[in-house]
Design a protein around this motif. Structure first.
Motif, PDB file in Angstrom:
ATOM      1  N   THR A  54       2.547   1.019   7.928  1.00  0.00           N
ATOM      2  CA  THR A  54       3.203   1.316   9.206  1.00  0.00           C
ATOM      3  C   THR A  54       4.231   2.423   9.047  1.00  0.00           C
ATOM      4  O   THR A  54       4.302   3.353   9.863  1.00  0.00           O
ATOM      5  CB  THR A  54       3.879   0.046   9.762  1.00  0.00           C
ATOM      6  OG1 THR A  54       2.877  -0.962   9.972  1.00  0.00           O
ATOM      7  CG2 THR A  54       4.581   0.340  11.072  1.00  0.00           C
ATOM      8  N   GLN A  55       5.033   2.337   7.984  1.00  0.00           N
ATOM      9  CA  GLN A  55       6.077   3.342   7.774  1.00  0.00           C
ATOM     10  C   GLN A  55       5.484   4.712   7.424  1.00  0.00           C
ATOM     11  O   GLN A  55       5.960   5.740   7.907  1.00  0.00           O
ATOM     12  CB  GLN A  55       7.033   2.881   6.667  1.00  0.00           C
ATOM     13  CG  GLN A  55       7.849   1.658   7.055  1.00  0.00           C
ATOM     14  CD  GLN A  55       8.986   1.407   6.093  1.00  0.00           C
ATOM     15  OE1 GLN A  55       9.750   2.305   5.773  1.00  0.00           O
ATOM     16  NE2 GLN A  55       9.090   0.173   5.607  1.00  0.00           N
ATOM     17  N   ILE A  56       4.450   4.723   6.597  1.00  0.00           N
ATOM     18  CA  ILE A  56       3.804   6.001   6.259  1.00  0.00           C
ATOM     19  C   ILE A  56       3.177   6.607   7.506  1.00  0.00           C
ATOM     20  O   ILE A  56       3.267   7.813   7.753  1.00  0.00           O
ATOM     21  CB  ILE A  56       2.741   5.787   5.155  1.00  0.00           C
ATOM     22  CG1 ILE A  56       3.415   5.359   3.845  1.00  0.00           C
ATOM     23  CG2 ILE A  56       1.932   7.066   4.926  1.00  0.00           C
ATOM     24  CD1 ILE A  56       2.445   4.908   2.770  1.00  0.00           C
ATOM     25  N   GLY A  57       2.549   5.752   8.328  1.00  0.00           N
ATOM     26  CA  GLY A  57       1.927   6.233   9.554  1.00  0.00           C
ATOM     27  C   GLY A  57       2.927   6.835  10.521  1.00  0.00           C
ATOM     28  O   GLY A  57       2.609   7.772  11.272  1.00  0.00           O
ATOM     29  N   ALA A  58       4.164   6.323  10.518  1.00  0.00           N
ATOM     30  CA  ALA A  58       5.195   6.850  11.415  1.00  0.00           C
ATOM     31  C   ALA A  58       5.548   8.297  11.085  1.00  0.00           C
ATOM     32  O   ALA A  58       6.042   9.035  11.940  1.00  0.00           O
ATOM     33  CB  ALA A  58       6.450   5.977  11.325  1.00  0.00           C
ATOM     34  N   PHE A  59       5.254   8.711   9.861  1.00  0.00           N
ATOM     35  CA  PHE A  59       5.506  10.093   9.451  1.00  0.00           C
ATOM     36  C   PHE A  59       4.254  10.956   9.573  1.00  0.00           C
ATOM     37  O   PHE A  59       4.241  12.100   9.122  1.00  0.00           O
ATOM     38  CB  PHE A  59       6.018  10.133   8.007  1.00  0.00           C
ATOM     39  CG  PHE A  59       7.463   9.755   7.863  1.00  0.00           C
ATOM     40  CD1 PHE A  59       8.456  10.717   7.858  1.00  0.00           C
ATOM     41  CD2 PHE A  59       7.831   8.417   7.753  1.00  0.00           C
ATOM     42  CE1 PHE A  59       9.791  10.364   7.737  1.00  0.00           C
ATOM     43  CE2 PHE A  59       9.159   8.045   7.628  1.00  0.00           C
ATOM     44  CZ  PHE A  59      10.148   9.026   7.615  1.00  0.00           C
ATOM     45  N   GLY A  60       3.201  10.390  10.168  1.00  0.00           N
ATOM     46  CA  GLY A  60       1.971  11.150  10.331  1.00  0.00           C
ATOM     47  C   GLY A  60       1.273  11.466   9.034  1.00  0.00           C
ATOM     48  O   GLY A  60       0.583  12.482   8.913  1.00  0.00           O
ATOM     49  N   ARG A  61       1.443  10.596   8.022  1.00  0.00           N
ATOM     50  CA  ARG A  61       0.881  10.864   6.700  1.00  0.00           C
ATOM     51  C   ARG A  61      -0.392  10.077   6.426  1.00  0.00           C
ATOM     52  O   ARG A  61      -0.786   9.941   5.280  1.00  0.00           O
ATOM     53  CB  ARG A  61       1.927  10.517   5.638  1.00  0.00           C
ATOM     54  CG  ARG A  61       3.123  11.450   5.577  1.00  0.00           C
ATOM     55  CD  ARG A  61       2.745  12.802   4.985  1.00  0.00           C
ATOM     56  NE  ARG A  61       2.156  12.636   3.685  1.00  0.00           N
ATOM     57  CZ  ARG A  61       2.850  12.480   2.549  1.00  0.00           C
ATOM     58  NH1 ARG A  61       4.171  12.475   2.593  1.00  0.00           N
ATOM     59  NH2 ARG A  61       2.235  12.342   1.385  1.00  0.00           N
ATOM     60  N   LEU A  62      -1.042   9.555   7.480  1.00  0.00           N
ATOM     61  CA  LEU A  62      -2.267   8.788   7.272  1.00  0.00           C
ATOM     62  C   LEU A  62      -3.471   9.588   7.757  1.00  0.00           C
ATOM     63  O   LEU A  62      -3.797   9.568   8.946  1.00  0.00           O
ATOM     64  CB  LEU A  62      -2.204   7.453   8.022  1.00  0.00           C
ATOM     65  CG  LEU A  62      -1.262   6.396   7.470  1.00  0.00           C
ATOM     66  CD1 LEU A  62      -1.301   5.149   8.329  1.00  0.00           C
ATOM     67  CD2 LEU A  62      -1.611   6.053   6.036  1.00  0.00           C
ATOM     68  N   PRO A  63      -4.140  10.330   6.875  1.00  0.00           N
ATOM     69  CA  PRO A  63      -5.308  11.095   7.304  1.00  0.00           C
ATOM     70  C   PRO A  63      -6.464  10.172   7.651  1.00  0.00           C
ATOM     71  O   PRO A  63      -6.574   9.061   7.118  1.00  0.00           O
ATOM     72  CB  PRO A  63      -5.633  11.939   6.061  1.00  0.00           C
ATOM     73  CG  PRO A  63      -5.104  11.138   4.912  1.00  0.00           C
ATOM     74  CD  PRO A  63      -3.865  10.463   5.437  1.00  0.00           C
TER      75      PRO A  63
END
Length: 308
Positions: free
Chosen positions: A115-124
């Protein structure tokens, strides 16, 4: 290999030799972390890995699943997002033992990280993958060294250890295969439905398990469940259930000293003779032979105690 990585590898080897003086598996001061050691080569051996990160610091392991081969050594680590039975080959010697650290994945902790990584747009966007082998980079190697160092000091292990495990999980999820792992661990789509079925199988393997019921719980027709299950595990639901029971029985015989008959009953077999036939078909040896010969390789030693 960079100079930093080379120094990290030397440190990891020295620390694991201290933390795992005996062959087999050694529990660490953290419940989720175990050390692995083999002082001899091992040919193709059936294994069952739970969702975990495996970082080999010396020696080499090869994983075989279907037609795919996964290398994990001083340059590559292995990640499994679902529990998988597959086979491994270990390259090691007494002069240069295979030394590794295995970190069991906490799915709730990983969900928070995703969730936290996704909040930074880092989930390709990436297709989910249940098992990957990935090059070990400097930040992950450094975090592994710091975790191993903490495990040699009881207070450090208790206070710093959980945060270091979390950092390692973050480094893995933010790495080259992070998208595929996040997609798998997020349990979305058909992969997620199969992953939930695998979780149910591992929780209830000793109970009667009905494939049509598993398919119904996954929200799929039986043919669709079979097809998607095989795509994730490279085997059928029935074979997966059988393999899971046999792997658990093997560990009970090796680590708890159970007889074949007692282990068979503990994992849900009503017929000891059927258990013995299916055990030999999977492992290539009788239960007695396998337990005797693999006792060192699959034993579980308690954590080494260090002074405060």
């Amino acid at each position: 290999m960079s100079k930093n990585r080379s120094l990290a590898s030397v440190k990891m080897v020295r620390l694991i030799e201290k933390l795992a003086p005996s062959e087999g598996y050694t529990q660490s001061a953290l419940d989720s972390v175990r050390l692995m050691r083999s002082d001899r080569p091992l040919g193709r051996t059936p294994v069952l890995y739970e969702p975990s990160i495996v970082i080999v610091c010396q020696g080499r392991k090869l994983g075989f699943l279907g037609n795919d081969v996964y290398i994990y050594d001083a340059q590559h680590y292995l990640v499994l997002s679902v529990p998988l039975p597959f086979s491994t080959e270990t390259q090691a010697s007494r002069e240069e033992p295979m030394l590794a650290v295995s970190i069991r994945l906490d799915l709730l902790e990983l969900s928070d990280l995703i969730t936290q990584i996704g909040a930074f747009g880092r989930l390709p966007d990436a297709a989910p993958n249940g098992i990957v082998s990935t090059p070990l980079d400097d930040p992950l190697a450094d975090a592994t060294v710091r975790l191993l160092e903490a495990l040699t000091v009881p207070m450090d292990a208790h206070i710093l250890g959980p945060g270091l495990v979390r950092e390692i999980c973050y480094r893995v999820l933010a790495g080259a295969q992070g998208g595929a792992l996040c997609a798998a661990l997020g349990h979305h789509g058909r992969f997620g439905r199969v992953a939930k079925a695998l979780k149910r199988i591992h929780a209830d393997y000793a109970s009667p398990l009905n494939v049509p019921r598993l398919a119904e719980e996954a929200g799929m027709s039986v043919p669709a469940f079979h097809a998607n299950f095989r795509a994730v595990t490279q085997t059928s639901p029935i074979q997966y259930i059988k393999s899971t029971r046999l792997h658990h029985a093997r560990l009970m015989m090796i680590r708890d000293g159970l007889t074949a008959a007692a282990a068979a009953g503990r994992v849900g077999y009503e017929s000891t003779s059927q258990f013995s036939r299916e055990f030999k078909r999977l492992f290539g040896r009788t239960p007695v032979e396998e337990a005797r010969d693999m006792r060192e390789s699959f034993s579980l030693s308690p954590a080494v105690h260090f002074g405060t």
